[in-house]
Write a protein that holds these residues in place. Sequence first.
Motif: not given
Length: 220
Positions: A157, A160-161, A164, A166, A191-193
């Motif tokens: 995670i 992911l952040n 940047n 998706d 995913d981003r959520q």
Amino acid sequence: KGKLPLVNKRILVTAGPTYEAIDPVRFIGNHSSGKMGFAIADELASLGAEVTLVAGPTAQISKQKSVKRIDVISAAQMLNACLENFEHANACVMCAAVADYTPANVATQKIKKHDDGLTIDLKKTIDILKTLGSKKQPGQVLVGFALETENEEQFAIEKLNKKNLDLIVLNSLNDAGAGFKSDTNKVTLIDRQLKKTVYDLKSKTEVAKDICAKLLQLIN
Ligand code: C5P
């Protein structure tokens, strides 16, 4: 017969290891086989995408004739090939195991053996995925991989952040049958959520289908 879902989509994929030269005959590399990236490139092409595959040194061969392959050796070459193809890409799937460090200086002649040890100075390579993440435009979809041995989800995670992305594909070395050389893999998609999907151990061809099915949702 319906239209293939990725027709007119350009997708950039990286695969394999990179080799970082120490001198004219030696390099620093890793055990990446390129299998996962080639399986993804083939699956995307079979769904109708125009695939550009930037491949490090690997014995893999594409099954899909339409895949445009660009062979590179080093992380710096892979970065350049990606930058040249990023602007027009609708999505990127960065599967390659890119070297994090490269020799600060490449010896022009073969380094001679001496009685004492040898120290090689290394400098950081540029993070290709992070670079593309910082250039990403609305509508472009960026997928990265994370191979972790501890705190797997937390590190995935964070990547992911930070980059940047998706979607991040987490493969854990704690899972038997997953990882570099095997023909099978076990992945978790985040995913981003921060929606997490855990998949069973399967062939890399089947894993590629799962990843591309998720990419298809994100690209539309
Ligand atoms: O930070 P880490 O190397 O674990 O991130 C892995 C992801 O970043 C993979 O998708 C890999 O292809 C990509 N990466 C890259 N360039 C680098 C290092 C990693 O594109 N120099």
